[in-house]
Design a protein around this motif. Sequence first.
Motif, mmCIF file in Angstrom:
data_model
loop_
_atom_site.group_PDB
_atom_site.id
_atom_site.type_symbol
_atom_site.label_atom_id
_atom_site.label_comp_id
_atom_site.label_asym_id
_atom_site.label_seq_id
_atom_site.Cartn_x
_atom_site.Cartn_y
_atom_site.Cartn_z
ATOM 1 N N ALA A 7 0.861 -1.187 0.000
ATOM 2 C CA ALA A 7 0.000 0.000 0.000
ATOM 3 C C ALA A 7 0.893 1.232 0.000
ATOM 4 C CB ALA A 7 -0.911 0.010 1.213
ATOM 5 N N ILE A 8 0.450 2.253 -0.686
ATOM 6 C CA ILE A 8 1.170 3.532 -0.685
ATOM 7 C C ILE A 8 0.304 4.558 0.034
ATOM 8 C CG2 ILE A 8 2.010 5.432 -2.108
ATOM 9 C CD1 ILE A 8 2.775 3.438 -4.239
ATOM 10 N N TYR A 9 0.890 5.207 1.047
ATOM 11 C CA TYR A 9 0.148 6.245 1.765
ATOM 12 C C TYR A 9 0.795 7.597 1.499
ATOM 13 C CZ TYR A 9 -2.107 9.060 5.314
ATOM 14 O OH TYR A 9 -2.810 10.044 5.953
ATOM 15 N N LEU A 10 -0.016 8.569 1.066
ATOM 16 C CA LEU A 10 0.453 9.909 0.708
ATOM 17 C C LEU A 10 -0.308 10.953 1.517
ATOM 18 C CD1 LEU A 10 0.249 9.354 -3.160
ATOM 19 C CD2 LEU A 10 2.247 8.963 -1.702
ATOM 20 N N ARG A 11 0.419 11.939 2.034
ATOM 21 C CA ARG A 11 -0.247 12.993 2.813
ATOM 22 C C ARG A 11 0.612 14.246 2.823
ATOM 23 N NH1 ARG A 11 0.202 15.575 7.389
ATOM 24 N NH2 ARG A 11 2.052 14.378 7.960
ATOM 25 N N ILE A 12 -0.042 15.396 2.708
ATOM 26 C CA ILE A 12 0.596 16.676 3.000
ATOM 27 C C ILE A 12 -0.403 17.532 3.768
ATOM 28 C CG2 ILE A 12 2.059 16.674 0.954
ATOM 29 C CD1 ILE A 12 0.142 18.819 -0.201
ATOM 30 N N ILE A 23 1.617 16.008 -3.546
ATOM 31 C CA ILE A 23 1.110 14.642 -3.512
ATOM 32 C C ILE A 23 1.567 13.878 -4.756
ATOM 33 C CG2 ILE A 23 -0.996 13.276 -3.798
ATOM 34 C CD1 ILE A 23 -0.581 13.986 -0.933
ATOM 35 N N ASP A 24 1.481 14.526 -5.907
ATOM 36 C CA ASP A 24 1.894 13.879 -7.151
ATOM 37 C C ASP A 24 3.367 13.505 -7.119
ATOM 38 O OD1 ASP A 24 -0.668 14.127 -8.102
ATOM 39 O OD2 ASP A 24 -0.271 15.952 -9.255
ATOM 40 N N ARG A 25 4.199 14.390 -6.557
ATOM 41 C CA ARG A 25 5.628 14.091 -6.469
ATOM 42 C C ARG A 25 5.878 12.907 -5.538
ATOM 43 N NH1 ARG A 25 5.924 19.819 -6.438
ATOM 44 N NH2 ARG A 25 6.074 19.844 -4.147
ATOM 45 N N GLN A 26 5.170 12.887 -4.392
ATOM 46 C CA GLN A 26 5.300 11.764 -3.464
ATOM 47 C C GLN A 26 4.891 10.450 -4.140
ATOM 48 O OE1 GLN A 26 3.442 12.131 0.386
ATOM 49 N NE2 GLN A 26 4.031 14.286 0.620
ATOM 50 N N ARG A 27 3.818 10.515 -4.879
ATOM 51 C CA ARG A 27 3.302 9.295 -5.517
ATOM 52 C C ARG A 27 4.305 8.729 -6.521
ATOM 53 N NH1 ARG A 27 -2.844 8.350 -7.503
ATOM 54 N NH2 ARG A 27 -2.601 6.207 -8.285
ATOM 55 N N GLU A 28 4.878 9.605 -7.332
ATOM 56 C CA GLU A 28 5.859 9.151 -8.316
ATOM 57 C C GLU A 28 7.045 8.471 -7.630
ATOM 58 O OE1 GLU A 28 6.952 12.543 -10.568
ATOM 59 O OE2 GLU A 28 4.999 12.772 -11.539
ATOM 60 N N ASP A 29 7.538 9.093 -6.552
ATOM 61 C CA ASP A 29 8.701 8.542 -5.846
ATOM 62 C C ASP A 29 8.361 7.205 -5.183
ATOM 63 O OD1 ASP A 29 10.112 10.734 -6.646
ATOM 64 O OD2 ASP A 29 9.929 11.816 -4.738
ATOM 65 N N CYS A 30 7.158 7.128 -4.575
ATOM 66 C CA CYS A 30 6.774 5.896 -3.872
ATOM 67 C C CYS A 30 6.508 4.754 -4.856
ATOM 68 C CB CYS A 30 5.551 6.153 -2.994
ATOM 69 S SG CYS A 30 5.899 7.182 -1.538
ATOM 70 N N GLU A 31 5.927 5.059 -5.998
ATOM 71 C CA GLU A 31 5.699 4.023 -7.008
ATOM 72 C C GLU A 31 7.038 3.511 -7.566
ATOM 73 O OE1 GLU A 31 3.110 5.963 -9.760
ATOM 74 O OE2 GLU A 31 1.270 5.270 -8.757
ATOM 75 N N ASP A 81 7.997 9.552 3.837
ATOM 76 C CA ASP A 81 8.783 9.621 5.066
ATOM 77 C C ASP A 81 7.874 9.177 6.203
ATOM 78 O OD1 ASP A 81 10.749 10.031 6.889
ATOM 79 O OD2 ASP A 81 11.089 12.148 6.451
ATOM 80 N N ILE A 82 8.462 8.801 7.323
ATOM 81 C CA ILE A 82 7.659 8.266 8.410
ATOM 82 C C ILE A 82 6.685 9.292 8.960
ATOM 83 C CG2 ILE A 82 9.206 8.827 10.326
ATOM 84 C CD1 ILE A 82 7.348 5.482 9.748
ATOM 85 N N ASP A 83 7.040 10.602 8.908
ATOM 86 C CA ASP A 83 6.122 11.616 9.439
ATOM 87 C C ASP A 83 4.943 11.851 8.507
ATOM 88 O OD1 ASP A 83 7.297 13.012 7.396
ATOM 89 O OD2 ASP A 83 7.976 14.700 8.619
ATOM 90 N N ARG A 84 5.028 11.323 7.244
ATOM 91 C CA ARG A 84 3.856 11.390 6.370
ATOM 92 C C ARG A 84 2.796 10.406 6.846
ATOM 93 N NH1 ARG A 84 3.556 15.841 4.944
ATOM 94 N NH2 ARG A 84 4.895 15.981 6.785
ATOM 95 N N THR A 108 10.227 3.543 3.512
ATOM 96 C CA THR A 108 10.148 4.973 3.235
ATOM 97 C C THR A 108 10.987 5.301 2.014
ATOM 98 O OG1 THR A 108 12.010 5.514 4.685
ATOM 99 C CG2 THR A 108 9.809 5.526 5.668
ATOM 100 N N GLU A 109 10.527 6.246 1.251
ATOM 101 C CA GLU A 109 11.247 6.621 0.032
ATOM 102 C C GLU A 109 12.607 7.209 0.376
ATOM 103 O OE1 GLU A 109 12.826 8.532 -3.310
ATOM 104 O OE2 GLU A 109 12.244 9.595 -1.462
ATOM 105 N N THR A 110 12.690 7.876 1.542
ATOM 106 C CA THR A 110 13.953 8.487 1.966
ATOM 107 C C THR A 110 14.957 7.440 2.420
ATOM 108 O OG1 THR A 110 13.109 8.763 4.217
ATOM 109 C CG2 THR A 110 12.811 10.618 2.685
ATOM 110 N N GLY A 111 14.489 6.234 2.710
ATOM 111 C CA GLY A 111 15.381 5.162 3.109
ATOM 112 C C GLY A 111 15.838 5.203 4.549
#
Length: 491
Positions: A7-12, A23-31, A81-84, A108-111
Amino acid sequence: MLSNLAAIYLRISPDATGEHRAIDRQREDCEAKAAEKGLLVSGVYIDNSISASKRNVVRPAYERMVNDYKAGAFTNLICYDIDRLSRQPVQIEWWLEAAEQGQLLIITETGEADTSTDSGRLFIRLKVVVAKAEIERKGERQKRAIVQKLERGEPYAGVRLTGYSMDGQIIEEEAAVIRRIFQTFLAGGTLYGIAGELTKAGIKTRRGNANWPTSTVRTILTNPRYISRVQHTSLHKKTKAKIVTEYAGDWVPIIDDPTFHAVQARLEDPLRITNRAGTHRKHLGSGLFLCGECGQPVRTNGTRYWCKDGGHVLRTQGPIDDLVLGSLRRRLALNDLGRAVSQKNDDAATAKLVADSKAIRNDLARYDRDYEAGALAAAFHQKLTLKAEAKLRAIEAEYAKATSGAAVAMMMGASNPLEFFDNAGLARRRAIVSSLMTVALLHVPRGRKGFDPRTVRIVWSDGRGELSQNADRGDAEPDGHETRAAVDVAP
């Protein structure tokens, strides 16, 4: 063994533009991260412009994701990121417990997060706790900054107030609507009626809504920022009691102090509050006309007025209402109501009431400051506050009475006062009648049939007696039998 479902969770928070770019930038990175790990994305959960810092904030997508995880929809969770994912230690701990039991992998995308090791989970816990503490410090700094702005009298940096720009300048088109709301309510209008009038007139709310809810009208009527004041609520450090401090602003008020406080007095009128579902305000004279013997307001049972305190009168309602309304229409036709209006309002008396009200409000603010500083004991603070508030309610109730000519002023300012009155709602008619005349219902001797206008005593506010006491008797249905002798007085 974990599946390859993720599952991908996105939030700002917040998304000021509403364009979802972050959100779009987060989604691209997470995918991309999911593809890198060879995971199959089973669902994407998006909470745009929603905070994760407060427990009472509901995040719909987050709640749906929790339920889907419990149902076994995925075993891998990807977020930027975990805080998202959350800023609440309790919520993060719930996910970490699942990871610790080998039932979930958080990526996390940040690793930075590695939930497969105890040191990785410790890092996440520490990061969330530090972030939570920083949020609290930031909140305190923001609160202090707001108080400093209020102390300097600067415009409040909150949601833009209808009638003002963000820098405190008056927007005249909106300010005219605010004045209309206050004037109409003070002249006898109801919250429901005002909301309906604004909606019917095609006037939109600040947010562009075509329909005006009554809650919006009430919020406007109770907002002290329209008289260049702001009330700030804080908690006492020791007792956690709420302390309301009022600050004076340096922006131009849209409403004057007397009008604002008269409106507050009417909003808090016990009769207005407790009789919303009753008949008290559904009839012209209930609580307004007086018993001719004891001088107390009469009530109605729907068809007749009666003296509640002593049972002195029992009168059929219809002919009395017709007489009073007819008398007022005849007086309007004479075009001499200016004298009645001017004598109804005593400028010197109202000015003193306003000054007394301000003095008491200053006392209340001083009590709160002394209490917050620890210079005033809680019990003594409560005693002083209750005493001052009782005085304030009495003064504002008196002011409301002294300014009851507001409805008359609106009527006389109309191009056709008689037409204004005929088209006015019941609440506004009652305010006009109350402002211009005193109506006393006298006893009708036993056995007398028909309606006798002489049994209704009307005295105008300028002391002038009823113009038509010798009018022809009507053909209305007989009144009920009274048991007391009439007292021919005009209370």
